[in-house]
Design a protein around this motif. Structure first.
Motif, short mmCIF file in Angstrom:
data_model
loop_
_atom_site.label_atom_id
_atom_site.label_comp_id
_atom_site.label_asym_id
_atom_site.label_seq_id
_atom_site.Cartn_x
_atom_site.Cartn_y
_atom_site.Cartn_z
N LEU A 11 0.83 -1.20 0.00
CA LEU A 11 0.00 0.00 0.00
C LEU A 11 0.87 1.25 0.00
CD1 LEU A 11 -2.85 1.13 0.14
CD2 LEU A 11 -2.74 0.94 2.63
N ARG A 12 1.95 1.22 0.75
CA ARG A 12 2.88 2.35 0.76
C ARG A 12 3.51 2.54 -0.61
NH1 ARG A 12 5.56 0.67 4.65
NH2 ARG A 12 4.59 1.82 6.36
N ALA A 15 1.05 4.31 -2.81
CA ALA A 15 0.95 5.72 -2.41
C ALA A 15 2.13 6.52 -2.97
CB ALA A 15 0.89 5.82 -0.89
N ALA A 47 -2.44 10.33 -1.54
CA ALA A 47 -1.37 9.47 -1.03
C ALA A 47 -0.79 10.02 0.27
CB ALA A 47 -0.27 9.33 -2.08
N ILE A 50 -2.78 9.05 3.25
CA ILE A 50 -2.56 7.62 3.49
C ILE A 50 -1.23 7.40 4.20
CG2 ILE A 50 -2.14 5.41 2.36
CD1 ILE A 50 -4.19 6.22 0.25
N GLU A 265 -10.68 13.15 2.20
CA GLU A 265 -9.36 12.53 2.22
C GLU A 265 -9.22 11.58 3.41
OE1 GLU A 265 -6.54 15.82 -0.05
OE2 GLU A 265 -6.82 15.96 2.12
N ALA A 269 -8.75 7.52 3.01
CA ALA A 269 -7.59 6.87 3.62
C ALA A 269 -8.02 5.76 4.57
CB ALA A 269 -6.75 7.91 4.36
N VAL A 272 -9.36 2.73 2.62
CA VAL A 272 -8.30 2.00 1.90
C VAL A 272 -7.46 1.16 2.86
CG1 VAL A 272 -6.13 2.31 0.63
CG2 VAL A 272 -8.17 3.57 -0.07
N VAL A 273 -7.13 1.71 4.02
CA VAL A 273 -6.20 1.03 4.92
C VAL A 273 -6.91 0.00 5.79
CG1 VAL A 273 -4.55 1.36 6.81
CG2 VAL A 273 -4.65 3.02 4.94
#
Length: 381
Positions: A11-12, A15, A47, A50, A265, A269, A272-273
Motif C-alpha cells: 500500500l505504501r 501511495a 497518497a 494515506i 481525504e 484513507a 483504503v487502509v
C-alpha cells in the motif's frame, strides 16, 4: 523478530507511485487539462493522507498495546532516535544535492532545510526539485509529539474501559484539524496547511485504527466487507476529484471546500487502509495483490523513491529544456521512473539499511558473549 506487513508495504508503494504520477502530471500539464481523468490525477495527493494515517497506525500501536495489554511502553528517547535515523540520512543527501545544484540560499536557509524547518518560513524562496518535501516537517512534528500524546492518552485511559477511553481521547484530535482549517481560511493563512494541527486528523485516524487492531485483532466484519470498503473508497475519491473539493490549481479553496476535502481525504484513507490493518488475511485477493514480493519490495524502498522522484523530474526537465507544463508525459514518466527506482534501490541498501543497523546495534540490550546477535529489523513506518 518482528516481521513487516507485506500488504501495508504494498500500500505504501502505491501511495508513493501516486505522488510520483501526480508530479509527472503537474510538470507536463496533463493534470490541468479538461476531463475527469485529469481531475482524478490532480487528487493523487490523497497518497499523503494515506502516508500520515499509516504513520499514526504503525507508530502508535506499541503504545496502544501497552495500555490495553499492559506491555512495556516504548522508550521515548530510543523511539525518537530511531525516527531520526529512519528519516534524516537519505533526506540530508537528497536535499543537500538539490540545494547545492539549484538554490542560492545562504547558510541560514540551508539550516532551515536540513532541520526540516522550511514549512515554518513561508516567505523563503522555493527550491527546485524539493516541492514534495513539505510533508516531512509534518511527519517529524508528529514523531516528536507522539510520546506526549501517548503519555496523555495512557493517563486518560487508566480508569474504565481502556480501549473505549483511548478512542474517546483520540476523537478529540480531529477537532484540532477542523479548527485549523477554519482559522486558516478566516484569517487567510494558507501556510497553516503545512503544519501538523491542520493534518492531525489523518494521524488520529491511524491512531484509532491502531487501538482497534490491538483491541479486536482480526475483524471478520471488516474482512467480509473489504470489497465494499474499497469500492466505497473509489467512489469517494471520484467525489474528491470534483470541484466540490476545491480547484486543481494553487488557488485557495473556500472554507467549505477545504473542510469537505479534508473530510473526504480522511474517509478515503480509512477505507483504503482498514481492510489491511483490521482484517489481515494473507490468503485474500487484496493481500495477494498488494503483498506480492514486487510491491512489498517497492514499499520498502518507497521512502527513497518519494525523496528522489522530484529532483529526478526537475533535472530531466532542465536537461531537455522543456517549457513549463509542456513536457512529453510518456518520456518524463518512463525516464523519471527508471532513474528514480535505481537511485532508490541504491540509497535504500546503502543508506537506509546501514542507518537501521546502527540504530539496532545502539539500542540492542547487553547479551552474553556466546549469544547469537539478532538480525536487524526494518521499521514498520
Amino acid at each position: 523478530m518482528k516481521s513487516r506487513d507485506a500488504a501495508l508495504d504494498g500500500l505504501r508503494a502505491f501511495a508513493a507511485l501516486g505522488v510520483w504520477l501526480l508530479h509527472v502530471g503537474s510538470n507536463t500539464g496533463v493534470m490541468y487539462r479538461e476531463g475527469m481523468y485529469a481531475w482524478m490525477m490532480s487528487r493523487l495527493g490523497i497518497a499523503v493522507p494515506i502516508f500520515f494515517l499509516l504513520s499514526g497506525l504503525l507508530l502508535y500501536r506499541p503504545w496502544a498495546r501497552a495500555v490495553i495489554e499492559d506491555t512495556p511502553r516504548p522508550k521515548p528517547l530510543r523511539y525518537l532516535w530511531r525516527r531520526v535515523m529512519r528519516v534524516m540520512p537519505v533526506y540530508w543527501i537528497v536535499t543537500g544535492l538539490a540545494l547545492w545544484a539549484w538554490s542560492s540560499l545562504d547558510w541560514l536557509g540551508w539550516v532551515k532545510w536540513m532541520l526540516l524547518l522550511q514549512n515554518f518560513f513561508p516567505g523563503d524562496p522555493p527550491v527546485d526539485g524539493l516541492y514534495q518535501m513539505w510533508t516531512l516537517p509534518i511527519e517529524m512534528s508528529f514523531y516528536v509529539l507522539l510520546p506526549v500524546l501517548a503519555w496523555a492518552l495512557h493517563r486518560w485511559a487508566r480508569g474504565g474501559n481502556r480501549p473505549v477511553r483511548l478512542l474517546a481521547g483520540i476523537a478529540a484530535l480531529p477537532v484540532v484539524s477542523v479548527a485549523s482549517v477554519v482559522v486558516a481560511r478566516l484569517f487567510e493563512q494558507p501556510q497553516m496547511a503545512l503544519w501538523l494541527p491542520y493534518n492531525l486528523v489523518f494521524f488520529a485516524c491511524g491512531m484509532a485504527m491502531a487501538v482497534l487492531s490491538v483491541w479486536i485483532g482480526h475483524s471478520r466484519i471488516v474482512d467480509a466487507l473489504a470489497p465494499q470498503l474499497l469500492v466505497s473508497a473509489l467512489l469517494l475519491y471520484a467525489l474528491l476529484s470534483t470541484d466540490l473539493a476545491g480547484p486543481r490549481t494553487l488557488a485557495l479553496p473556500t472554507m467549505q471546500q477545504s473542510l469537505l476535502r479534508v473530510s473526504l481525504e480522511a474517509a478515503v484513507a480509512v477505507l483504503v487502509v482498514a481492510p489491511f490493518a483490521l482484517a489481515p488475511n494473507p490468503g485474500s485477493l487484496r493481500h495477494r495483490f498488494l503483498g506480492n514480493p514486487v510491491t512489498a519490495y517497492l514499499g520498502r524502498i518507497s521512502y527513497s523513491f518519494f525523496l528522489w522522484h522530484a529532483p529526478v523530474i526537475t533535472l530531466q526537465l532542465k536537461l531537455t529544456g522543456a517549457q513549463p507544463f509542456q513536457a512529453d508525459f510518456p518520456s518524463v514518466a518512463i525516464v523519471s521512473f527508471v532513474v528514480t527506482i535505481l537511485l532508490s534501490i541504491a540509497s535504500y541498501h546503502l543508506v537506509e539499511v546501514t542507518a537501521l543497523k546502527l540504530t539496532a546495534r545502539r539500542s540492542a540490550p547487553a547479551r552474553p558473549p556466546d549469544a547469537q546477535a539478532p538480525a536487524p529489523v526494518a521499521p514498520l513506518a
